[in-house]
Design an enzyme around this catalytic site. Structure first.
Site, PDB file in Angstrom:
ATOM      1  CG  HIS A 132      21.183  46.799 116.196  1.00  0.00           C
ATOM      2  ND1 HIS A 132      20.452  45.706 115.801  1.00  0.00           N
ATOM      3  CD2 HIS A 132      20.621  47.233 117.367  1.00  0.00           C
ATOM      4  CE1 HIS A 132      19.497  45.473 116.681  1.00  0.00           C
ATOM      5  NE2 HIS A 132      19.571  46.387 117.636  1.00  0.00           N
ATOM      6  CG  HIS A 145      25.393  41.546 113.563  1.00  0.00           C
ATOM      7  ND1 HIS A 145      24.830  41.070 112.398  1.00  0.00           N
ATOM      8  CD2 HIS A 145      24.408  42.219 114.216  1.00  0.00           C
ATOM      9  CE1 HIS A 145      23.561  41.437 112.343  1.00  0.00           C
ATOM     10  NE2 HIS A 145      23.281  42.137 113.430  1.00  0.00           N
TER      11      HIS A 145
END
Length: 274
Positions: free
Chosen positions: A43, A90
């Site tokens: 992302h 993350h």
């Protein structure tokens, strides 16, 4: 650039096999990708690539204040990066590595963007390259000892790029590129009620066309593959098999890319929406 950085990021995930943040202490707000590895954050890579590719490509086409565009690019990419940490998907290291890898790819490819673009739009070999390379990359994607959505997601991205690549080449060959009539770069249009209504109409009709294409091609390709491999429709895990997942996703999203790049704009022209 989106396709390139996403492929590199997805492959690195499955080669490095570094886990996502532990939960607890992190509270994960997304569960679909639990089986995926963490580093790098794709992302973050995609947000960086999209924002800054547009920023550095747009001045040749649209007149705008570069400083304003830079602020928008930094803001957009930063918000996406922070959201991956906030949702627990993350670590900070995953995000930093994603931004660094994407920035490095942009830095080294930027001098060749025009050359690549020219080849893609004019070479007689472009359709074969545009279909053959992403299809090969989909089938040779690194294998894991467990099922992960990364192979399917990567095939989706490669298929969409393949369809758009061939579609834009076809438009150039037929002399219809939907370019502005005025010399480039063109000024940004004023924001008006009629302009917003026109843009909204195009957006809604475009989404309906692409979603309809996706549903039609997904259903048709799965039906053919289930018949060919003698798979029961009730087998919920059949779509995870490589020989089914790769071709059905590739065909589906290549078709979406073709409809997006060829048919949708032509439909808008016929409807007077361009």
């Amino acid at each position: 650039m989106w396709t390139l950085v996403m492929y590199v990021g997805q492959v690195l995930k499955d080669l490095l096999k570094l886990p996502r943040p532990l939960s607890p202490p992190v509270v994960k707000l997304e569960r679909r990708v639990d089986a995926e590895y963490g580093l790098p954050s794709t992302h973050a890579m995609a947000a960086t690539a999209i924002a800054f590719t547009v920023l550095y490509s747009a001045p040749a086409r649209i007149q705008f204040e570069f400083e304003v565009g830079l602020v928008m690019a930094v803001t957009f990419s930063s918000l996406v990066c922070l959201s991956r940490i906030y949702t627990g998907m993350h670590s900070v290291l995953d995000v930093i590595c994603g931004v660094f890898i994407s920035s490095t790819i942009l830095l080294f490819t930027y001098p060749y963007w025009d050359t690549i673009d020219h080849y893609q739009l004019t070479s007689a070999l472009s359709p074969a390259f545009g279909i053959g390379v992403p299809l090969l990359l989909s089938y040779t994607y690194p294998a894991l000892d467990h099922y992960s959505t990364t192979r399917g997601d990567t095939t989706t991205i490669l298929g969409a790029w393949a369809g758009c690549c061939v579609g834009y080449w076809f438009n150039v060959q037929t002399g219809e590129t939907f370019e502005p009539k005025d010399p480039l770069p063109v000024p940004l249009p004023a924001v008006t009620a009629s302009g917003l209504a026109l843009g909204t109409t195009r957006f809604v009709l475009g989404v309906l066309a692409l979603v309809g294409t996706r549903q039609l091609m997904k259903s048709a390709s799965l039906r053919v593959l289930y018949w060919f491999y003698e798979v029961q429709k009730s087998d919920v895990n059949a779509r995870r098999r490589k020989e089914i997942e790769v071709p059905y996703k590739f065909v589906t999203y290549t078709s979406v890319g073709l409809v997006n790049s060829i048919l949708v704009n032509r439909a808008f022209m016929c409807m007077g929406l361009l």
